[in-house]
Design a protein around this motif. Sequence first.
Motif, short mmCIF file in Angstrom:
data_model
loop_
_atom_site.label_atom_id
_atom_site.label_comp_id
_atom_site.label_asym_id
_atom_site.label_seq_id
_atom_site.Cartn_x
_atom_site.Cartn_y
_atom_site.Cartn_z
N HIS A 3 -14.56 185.10 8.96
CA HIS A 3 -14.13 184.53 10.25
C HIS A 3 -13.16 185.50 10.93
CE1 HIS A 3 -10.68 183.03 7.85
NE2 HIS A 3 -10.02 183.11 8.99
N LYS A 36 -18.32 179.01 16.92
CA LYS A 36 -17.32 178.05 16.47
C LYS A 36 -18.05 176.75 16.16
CE LYS A 36 -13.15 179.75 18.65
NZ LYS A 36 -12.02 179.52 19.49
N ASP A 37 -17.71 176.14 15.04
CA ASP A 37 -18.30 174.85 14.65
C ASP A 37 -19.82 174.88 14.58
OD1 ASP A 37 -15.70 173.72 14.59
OD2 ASP A 37 -15.79 173.42 16.76
N GLY A 74 -10.93 182.59 15.55
CA GLY A 74 -11.41 181.39 14.89
C GLY A 74 -12.92 181.30 14.73
N MET A 75 -13.65 182.24 15.32
CA MET A 75 -15.10 182.19 15.22
C MET A 75 -15.57 182.57 13.81
SD MET A 75 -16.91 183.46 18.65
CE MET A 75 -17.01 182.34 20.03
N GLN A 76 -16.63 181.93 13.39
CA GLN A 76 -17.28 182.24 12.12
C GLN A 76 -18.23 183.41 12.33
OE1 GLN A 76 -16.72 180.71 9.03
NE2 GLN A 76 -14.99 179.89 10.18
#
Length: 167
Positions: A3, A36-37, A74-76
Amino acid sequence: MGHIIGPYGVYGWIKVNPYTEYIDGLMEYPLWWLAKDNKDWQIVHVVAGRMNGNILNAKLKEYSDRTQALKLQGMQIAIPRDQLPDLSENGKDGYYWSDLIGTEVLNLKGEELGKVVGLFETGANDVLRIRNANQDKEEILIPFVEQFIIKVDLKHSRITVDWGIDY
């Protein structure tokens, strides 16, 4: 696969926390998928990278300044499965974390401890995060080492552990 922690410098570089065995392992892949998510995945092109302690600094073609890179925080990071090396079913070559997530965990007495909801690295070894089947405990943490992991059966989505239900 990792991440994004945040921007690094003023020219669009990013700091990455890699989940790979080697810190620079992600650099073997010229294309990363970011989201994200698990929503709205986007493809980015990796043009440079270098290790910085236990962090990877990377430059993406699509981002040229700190303000743009800040949006990635915060991005995967994902790599399509067909680009990853094949691993043997018996685990001799190791396991992909994504294959372990969702597996049922039983102890040697046949008691269900829960399902694997994630893993994390401690430096010494990986640790399974297990959501308790009865929800009477928050999470069970079991080191992913031979002493406690008796058998991983990906075909039946089951891991047998030497771990008491009351630990």
